[in-house]
Write an enzyme that holds these catalytic residues in place. Structure first.
Site, PDB file in Angstrom:
ATOM      1  N   CYS A 108       0.814  -1.227   0.000  1.00  0.00           N
ATOM      2  CA  CYS A 108       0.000   0.000   0.000  1.00  0.00           C
ATOM      3  C   CYS A 108       0.845   1.273   0.000  1.00  0.00           C
ATOM      4  O   CYS A 108       1.406   1.633  -1.015  1.00  0.00           O
ATOM      5  CB  CYS A 108      -0.986  -0.042   1.168  1.00  0.00           C
ATOM      6  SG  CYS A 108      -2.386   1.098   0.991  1.00  0.00           S
ATOM      7  N   ARG A 142     -12.989   5.245  -3.218  1.00  0.00           N
ATOM      8  CA  ARG A 142     -12.247   4.352  -2.337  1.00  0.00           C
ATOM      9  C   ARG A 142     -12.454   2.912  -2.795  1.00  0.00           C
ATOM     10  O   ARG A 142     -13.592   2.459  -2.955  1.00  0.00           O
ATOM     11  CB  ARG A 142     -12.683   4.524  -0.885  1.00  0.00           C
ATOM     12  CG  ARG A 142     -11.721   3.854   0.085  1.00  0.00           C
ATOM     13  CD  ARG A 142     -11.713   4.505   1.466  1.00  0.00           C
ATOM     14  NE  ARG A 142     -10.483   4.150   2.162  1.00  0.00           N
ATOM     15  CZ  ARG A 142      -9.364   4.865   2.153  1.00  0.00           C
ATOM     16  NH1 ARG A 142      -9.322   6.009   1.500  1.00  0.00           N
ATOM     17  NH2 ARG A 142      -8.294   4.459   2.798  1.00  0.00           N
ATOM     18  N   HIS A 205      -3.853  -5.895   2.193  1.00  0.00           N
ATOM     19  CA  HIS A 205      -3.635  -5.964   3.636  1.00  0.00           C
ATOM     20  C   HIS A 205      -4.208  -7.288   4.140  1.00  0.00           C
ATOM     21  O   HIS A 205      -4.492  -8.200   3.390  1.00  0.00           O
ATOM     22  CB  HIS A 205      -4.352  -4.797   4.329  1.00  0.00           C
ATOM     23  CG  HIS A 205      -3.835  -3.456   3.943  1.00  0.00           C
ATOM     24  ND1 HIS A 205      -2.649  -2.957   4.434  1.00  0.00           N
ATOM     25  CD2 HIS A 205      -4.343  -2.491   3.130  1.00  0.00           C
ATOM     26  CE1 HIS A 205      -2.457  -1.732   3.948  1.00  0.00           C
ATOM     27  NE2 HIS A 205      -3.466  -1.434   3.147  1.00  0.00           N
TER      28      HIS A 205
END
Length: 253
Positions: A108, A142, A205
Site C-alpha cells: 500500500c 475508495r 492488507h
C-alpha cells in the site's frame, strides 16, 4: 532502532544460518495489520531451519547492515508525509539492495512511495524513490473489499484492499496478477500489485502473508539463495494458513 529475534538460548548448531528481516517504518506505516507480515516471515524462517533476526527501522534510525529481506506496510497520507524525507535519504541504499536482488515486500503506502510519486487528491505531490516504475494519484473513489488475484508465480493470492490512491504501472514493471474479484491497483485495468526483480508490491492488507505462504516462502528462499548460494526448505505448518485461505476465499467482495 529496536530488534527482536529468536532467543539465543533457543538457537542451536543445526541452524542453516541467519536471515535478517528489516521492517521499514513500523511506527508510521503499519496499518491494517501489516506488522503481521514480519511476524510470519520470522516464524517461517524458523520452520525452514534458519535463524530469524527481525529489525525495525524508523525515521532517524541508523540503517541496518546485512539486510536479507525488506518488508514495509501501509499508512495514512499523514504517515507518508512523516517518513518522506527519511525515505528519500535512504533511497540510494534501497535501490542498491533492489538491484542486487534483495527480496522485498512493500504494501500500500510504501508500494506507492517506492514508485515515482503519490499525488494526493488535493494536488500535493509526495515524491517517491523511483525503484518501481509506477505512479499513484489520489481520488475521491475508495477501493475497499476482499480481493482475489490470479498470479503466474504464486497461484491464487487472497487479501483485502482499502485505498483511495490509484496506481498505474509503467513498462519497467509487470503486474503481480489479475483480479477476478476486487479492483487492485486501480478501478480500470484489472491488475493488482507490481513485480520488479525480487520485489513484490501489493495493495493487499489483511495482513497478506498469513494467507499467502507461497509469497513468504519466495522471499525466504530468495534471501537464502542470495546469502548462502542455496536454499534447503524445512517443513512449515500450513494448516492454519490453509484454513484462513478457505475462509477468505468464501468471503463476498
Amino acid at each position: 532502532m529496536s530488534q527482536a529475534g529468536a532467543d539465543p538460548a533457543q538457537e542451536n548448531s543445526a541452524s542453516k544460518g541467519t536471515l535478517r528481516v528489516v521492517q521499514l517504518y513500523p511506527r508510521d506505516m503499519n496499518i491494517y495489520g501489516d506488522w503481521g507480515n514480519a511476524l510470519v516471515l520470522q516464524q517461517r524462517i524458523r520452520w525452514h531451519g534458519y535463524t530469524p533476526e527481525l529489525v525495525e527501522y524508523n525515521v532517524g534510525d541508523p540503517f541496518p547492515d546485512g539486510v536479507d529481506i525488506i518488508v514495509g506496510g501501509g499508512g495514512q497520507d499523514s504517515g507518508q508525509l512523516v517518513i518522506q524525507d527519511d525515505l528519500q535519504s535512504r533511497a540510494g541504499v534501497l535501490k542498491d539492495l533492489a538491484e542486487d536482488g534483495a527480496p522485498m515486500l512493500v504494501i500500500c503506502g510504501l508500494y506507492q512511495l517506492f514508485g515515482h510519486f503519490f499525488k494526493t487528491r488535493t494536488g500535493a505531490v509526495i515524491p517517491g524513490i523511483g525503484i518501481l516504475d509506477v505512479e499513484t494519484h489520489g481520488t475521491d473513489e475508495r477501493l475497499i473489499g476482499n480481493v482475489k488475484v490470479s498470479t503466474p508465480e504464486f497461484g491464487e493470492v487472497l487479501g483485502y484492499e482499502n485505498h483511495s490512491g490509484q496506481t498505474t504501472l509503467g513498462s519497467g514493471v509487470r503486474p503481480l496478477g489479475s483480479t477476478p474479484k476486487g479492483m487492485g491497483n486501480n478501478s480500470s485495468d484489472g491488475h493488482e500489485g507490481a513485480r520488479y526483480r525480487n520485489i513484490v508490491a501489493s495493495y493487499l492488507h489483511g495482513s497478506l502473508l498469513p494467507k499467502n505462504p507461497a509469497i513468504a516462502d519466495f522471499l525466504i528462499r530468495t534471501a537464502a539463495e542470495r546469502k548462502y548460494g542455496s536454499f534447503v526448505p524445512g517443513h512449515p505448518d500450513d494448516h492454519y494458513a490453509e484454513l484462513a485461505r478457505e475462509h477468505a476465499a468464501r468471503r463476498p467482495r
